[in-house]
Enzyme design. Structure first.
Site, PDB file in Angstrom:
ATOM      1  N   PRO A  25       0.841  -1.206   0.000  1.00  0.00           N
ATOM      2  CA  PRO A  25       0.000   0.000   0.000  1.00  0.00           C
ATOM      3  C   PRO A  25       0.872   1.250   0.000  1.00  0.00           C
ATOM      4  CG  PRO A  25      -0.648  -1.531   1.735  1.00  0.00           C
ATOM      5  CD  PRO A  25       0.663  -2.006   1.217  1.00  0.00           C
ATOM      6  N   MET A  26       0.581   2.159  -0.890  1.00  0.00           N
ATOM      7  CA  MET A  26       1.326   3.414  -0.976  1.00  0.00           C
ATOM      8  C   MET A  26       0.339   4.552  -1.199  1.00  0.00           C
ATOM      9  SD  MET A  26       4.553   2.227  -3.288  1.00  0.00           S
ATOM     10  CE  MET A  26       3.507   1.156  -4.308  1.00  0.00           C
ATOM     11  N   THR A  27       0.388   5.540  -0.319  1.00  0.00           N
ATOM     12  CA  THR A  27      -0.555   6.649  -0.407  1.00  0.00           C
ATOM     13  C   THR A  27      -0.320   7.448  -1.677  1.00  0.00           C
ATOM     14  OG1 THR A  27      -0.673   6.796   1.994  1.00  0.00           O
ATOM     15  CG2 THR A  27      -1.410   8.709   0.752  1.00  0.00           C
ATOM     16  N   GLN A 102      -6.662  -1.597   1.785  1.00  0.00           N
ATOM     17  CA  GLN A 102      -6.119  -1.307   3.103  1.00  0.00           C
ATOM     18  C   GLN A 102      -7.085  -0.353   3.798  1.00  0.00           C
ATOM     19  OE1 GLN A 102      -2.758   1.418   4.166  1.00  0.00           O
ATOM     20  NE2 GLN A 102      -1.701  -0.486   4.707  1.00  0.00           N
ATOM     21  N   HIS A 167      -4.590  -1.149   8.644  1.00  0.00           N
ATOM     22  CA  HIS A 167      -3.346  -0.400   8.796  1.00  0.00           C
ATOM     23  C   HIS A 167      -3.115  -0.118  10.271  1.00  0.00           C
ATOM     24  CE1 HIS A 167       0.036   2.020   8.084  1.00  0.00           C
ATOM     25  NE2 HIS A 167      -0.375   2.733   7.045  1.00  0.00           N
ATOM     26  N   GLY A 168      -2.200  -0.880  10.863  1.00  0.00           N
ATOM     27  CA  GLY A 168      -1.878  -0.705  12.272  1.00  0.00           C
ATOM     28  C   GLY A 168      -0.443  -0.282  12.489  1.00  0.00           C
ATOM     29  N   HIS A 170       3.064   2.667  11.428  1.00  0.00           N
ATOM     30  CA  HIS A 170       3.585   3.958  10.948  1.00  0.00           C
ATOM     31  C   HIS A 170       3.061   5.175  11.693  1.00  0.00           C
ATOM     32  CE1 HIS A 170       4.129   1.716   6.837  1.00  0.00           C
ATOM     33  NE2 HIS A 170       4.900   1.239   7.813  1.00  0.00           N
ATOM     34  N   TYR A 172      -0.080   5.849  12.785  1.00  0.00           N
ATOM     35  CA  TYR A 172      -1.471   6.237  12.591  1.00  0.00           C
ATOM     36  C   TYR A 172      -2.316   5.703  13.754  1.00  0.00           C
ATOM     37  CZ  TYR A 172       0.176   7.619   7.983  1.00  0.00           C
ATOM     38  OH  TYR A 172       0.866   8.228   6.964  1.00  0.00           O
TER      39      TYR A 172
END
Length: 371
Positions: A25-27, A102, A167-168, A170, A172
């Protein structure tokens, strides 16, 4: 070294993958008004055509008023956004691929000057140690957020996705509960130990399991975790295998099938002071300690880690021998590839056919386009 290990099938529960390569996953932040469109769908479809085994989309946010920290991040709620997400899944499936969204909540994390209309929320009203931002979540806020994750999972099932990732990592929201630097709570969602601070994540995992039911094929639930935070690259939640077990084993018991273990460089040992384990990386230790399947990630095929990309730097290509040897000895099950796939949609196909001279590095300008 042979690259064949990357292109052997992987199966877990109902998920069947043709190879071990995952698109990380990449924003992108290019979903206008939070709604993915045809360009987003085409972007992922091209990676499937380039021989990626599993697509994990950029983070898509749950139905909370402050769940994203950039205007172009996709929603995973609302009729229009979900229709756009369904279009992405259908494009990937039409190309013969597998895909999971994600699911995300950015918590109090900053990302430039943009901010949501509502105050950002986090466990204790902090974005980092001694760095206040937004409001501390009430227990009602927590319950509503858990329900929002569960609804997103139910929608992923309804829309036909093959899997999903929480997403758990980085720094966030879920990770802000894990981290003592941002979780100062004294109720049931805080505590001195990583096991205590993992309750929020475990509640989400259990709620997601209940929402999708036992017969969601493949009902494969992935959880992305990291030691490092954007707020502190040197942060560590687990300084020993015992602490890592206390952190991750309850989440696997709650229903996580695959741990997606993010580190800056996949070849670095997680606990370098421990001998006799062949320098296991984060994903290697997570697999050893919990028995779950794992995805490793971190600067695959590149000479520099992703932090350089934030400063507009590119990266050259790197050999894959270290990756092959680790996968040959079954250190982890899957490998996620990020930046190199931004710049070269055919990277996996080139690796498969031995076209190493044709491999491209990462161009930071590619972060701004859906190519």
């Amino acid at each position: 070294m042979s690259d064949n290990i990357l292109f052997t099938p992987f199966a877990l529960k109902g998920l069947q993958l043709p190879n071990r390569i995952v698109m990380a996953p990449m924003t992108l932040g290019m979903a206008k008004e939070g709604i993915p469109g045809s360009a987003n769908a085409e972007y992922y479809r091209r990676r499937v055509q380039g021989n990626v085994g599993l697509i994990l989309t950029e983070g898509t946010v749950v139905n909370r008023p402050d769940s994203r920290n950039m205007a172009g991040i996709p929603f995973f709620h609302g009729e229009a956004a979900l229709a756009g997400c369904k279009g992405v899944a259908e494009a990937v499936h039409a190309a013969g691929g597998k895909i999971g969204p994600q699911i995300w909540h950015t918590g109090s994390m900053r990302a430039g000057e943009w901010a949501p209309d509502a105050p950002v929320e986090s466990p204790s009203g902090l974005v980092g140690p001694d760095d206040p931002r937004g409001v501390a979540m009430t227990e009602e806020d927590i319950a509503d957020t858990v329900a929002a994750f569960a609804q997103a999972a139910a929608d992923a099932k309804r829309l036909g996705f093959d899997t999903l990732e929480l997403h758990g990592a980085h720094g966030y929201l879920i990770d802000q509960f894990f981290w003592p630097g941002t979780n100062k709570r004294t109720d049931a969602f805080g505590g001195a130990t990583i096991h205590e601070r993992s309750r929020f994540a475990a509640d989400i995992v259990r709620a997601v399991r209940a929402a999708v039911g036992p017969d969601f094929p493949p009902i494969l639930l992935i959880l992305r975790v990291s030691q490092w935070k954007q707020q502190d690259y040197k942060a560590r939640l687990a300084t020993s295998p015992q602490e890592m077990t206390e952190w991750l084993a309850p989440l696997v018991e709650a229903g996580v099938d695959i741990l997606h273990c993010s580190q800056r460089r996949f070849w670095e040992p997680e606990f370098p002071e421990i001998d006799g384990e062949q320098g296991l990386n984060f994903a290697g230790w997570a697999k050893k300690l919990t028995g779950a399947a794992t995805i490793s990630v971190g600067s695959v095929g590149l000479t520099s880690d992703f932090f350089a990309a934030f400063g507009g730097e590119g990266s050259g290509t790197a050999a894959l021998d270290n990756l092959y040897s680790r996968m040959e000895r079954d250190e982890f099950d899957l490998i996620a590839v990020g930046r190199v796939l931004l710049s070269d949609a055919d990277w996996a196909a080139k690796v498969h056919s031995g076209q190493t001279e044709a491999l491209r590095g990462f161009n930071a300008a590619d972060l701004a386009v859906l190519a």
